[in-house]
Design an enzyme around this catalytic site. Structure first.
Site, mmCIF file in Angstrom:
data_model
loop_
_atom_site.group_PDB
_atom_site.id
_atom_site.type_symbol
_atom_site.label_atom_id
_atom_site.label_comp_id
_atom_site.label_asym_id
_atom_site.label_seq_id
_atom_site.Cartn_x
_atom_site.Cartn_y
_atom_site.Cartn_z
ATOM 1 N N ARG A 1 0.842 -1.192 0.000
ATOM 2 C CA ARG A 1 0.000 0.000 0.000
ATOM 3 C C ARG A 1 0.881 1.247 0.000
ATOM 4 O O ARG A 1 1.915 1.297 0.680
ATOM 5 C CB ARG A 1 -0.897 0.045 1.246
ATOM 6 C CG ARG A 1 -2.069 -0.931 1.207
ATOM 7 C CD ARG A 1 -3.152 -0.462 0.237
ATOM 8 N NE ARG A 1 -4.316 -1.329 0.246
ATOM 9 C CZ ARG A 1 -4.466 -2.404 -0.519
ATOM 10 N NH1 ARG A 1 -3.486 -2.757 -1.337
ATOM 11 N NH2 ARG A 1 -5.573 -3.126 -0.466
ATOM 12 N N GLU B 1 -0.876 8.492 -5.309
ATOM 13 C CA GLU B 1 -1.425 7.998 -6.573
ATOM 14 C C GLU B 1 -2.684 8.795 -6.929
ATOM 15 O O GLU B 1 -3.465 9.146 -6.035
ATOM 16 C CB GLU B 1 -1.780 6.511 -6.445
ATOM 17 C CG GLU B 1 -0.574 5.623 -6.213
ATOM 18 C CD GLU B 1 -0.961 4.143 -6.125
ATOM 19 O OE1 GLU B 1 -2.042 3.776 -6.648
ATOM 20 O OE2 GLU B 1 -0.188 3.365 -5.543
ATOM 21 N N HIS C 1 1.261 0.336 -9.864
ATOM 22 C CA HIS C 1 0.230 -0.326 -9.078
ATOM 23 C C HIS C 1 -0.439 -1.458 -9.888
ATOM 24 O O HIS C 1 -1.652 -1.478 -10.088
ATOM 25 C CB HIS C 1 -0.822 0.668 -8.603
ATOM 26 C CG HIS C 1 -1.574 0.184 -7.390
ATOM 27 N ND1 HIS C 1 -2.141 1.021 -6.454
ATOM 28 C CD2 HIS C 1 -1.867 -1.082 -6.953
ATOM 29 C CE1 HIS C 1 -2.738 0.316 -5.510
ATOM 30 N NE2 HIS C 1 -2.590 -0.967 -5.795
#
Length: 299
Positions: free
Chosen positions: A248, A277, A295
């Site tokens: 994460r 992000e 990601h």
């Protein structure tokens, strides 16, 4: 007919399977800011990481019966609030474990052998600076015989461990819930039909931090929490450590990581997730000692 909004997309075979079972599946992306105005049309909402299911969206979803997360974590869903409204929340905890684990190992190989940089520079100047590039990128390290620290020893951490054992790495694993796990190797039939079980005893988080050559994170993490790795932990690590974060964004304090990369305390990092992000820190994106991906761990 029950209408399902797969707002972050869904593979065609899965869409077809749902449709064959009588569901109407909508895959047209509704922007986050507009979702609250359309969610009442659907009985089910499927998301990945791009859509955040807030309490306001849940309130607006007057016909919602279920919210599904195609992934491990549910930190982008107001789970407790949804359940208080009798909306079931489900996820797919084992679906992406192998995919994430393979990306972790890919980043380890990429960073330890400078592939992230040599892949950039070889097309630019490999035909004129071949000897210089060879000299520059011949200082990598072998992973075999090195110690991999695994913070978080659930499904993904165990899959990473299986791959790392295959490479010949030693393992230090930390999991606050359990200190012994059994790693199960099931070999392809053309090799052998044997099943090999290896017990892995956990150690303290401090031991992982202090004694690992490389560290990978696989624990739950929500924005607003204290980072799992920050300056305090980095200062305890071996000089020249490598850090991988495919868990994460924010689990590693990016400011502290950059300082450690620039000082050489951290030799390299492999990052699939970022604090900001979809607009990651440019200093990280441009850093020569960082292996990057956008990601895609669970994809």
């Amino acid at each position: 007919m029950t209408r399902i909004l797969a707002n972050d997309g869904i593979v065609e075979s899965a869409k077809q399977r749902l449709m064959n079972n009588g569901f109407d599946v909508i895959t047209d992306k509704i922007p986050q800011e507009d979702l609250i105005n359309h969610i009442s049309r659907f009985e089910a909402l499927l998301v990945r990481s791009a859509t955040t299911v807030t309490s306001d969206i849940i309130d607006a979803g007057t016909n919602l019966k279920v919210i599904g997360r195609a992934g491990v974590g549910v930190d982008n869903i107001a789970v407790d609030y949804a359940e208080s409204k009798n909306i079931k929340v489900v996820n797919t905890p084992g679906a992406s474990s192998v995919s994430v684990a393979e990306l972790v190992i890919a980043h380890l190989f990429s960073a330890s052998r400078f592939l992230n940089n040599s892949n950039k520079l070889m097309p630019e100047s490999g035909n004129v600076d071949f000897k210089e590039l060879k000299k520059k990128y011949s200082k990598g390290v072998e992973l075999k015989g090195k110690t991999l620290g695994v913070i978080g020893f659930g499904r993904i951490g165990q899959e990473v461990t299986k791959l790392a054992i295959g490479i010949g790495m030693d393992i230090l694993a930390y999991n606050k819930y359990s200190y012994v796990a059994e790693i199960i190797f099931e070999f392809p039939n053309h090799i052998t039909n044997a099943v090999l079980k290896i017990p892995v005893k956990g150690v303290s988080n401090e031991e992982v931090i202090k004694n690992s050559d490389f560290i990978t994170i696989h624990t739950p993490f929500n924005k607003g929490e204290e980072p799992i790795i920050s300056k305090k932990e980095i200062d305890m690590m071996k000089d020249g450590v490598g850090i991988i974060n495919c868990a994460r964004g924010g689990a590693v304090n990016e400011k502290d990581l950059l300082e450690a990369l620039n000082s050489g305390k951290v030799a390299f990092a492999g990052l699939d997730v970022f604090e900001d992000e979809p607009t990651p820190n440019n200093e990280l994106l441009d850093h020569p000692n960082v292996s990057l991906s956008p990601h895609i761990g669970g994809s």
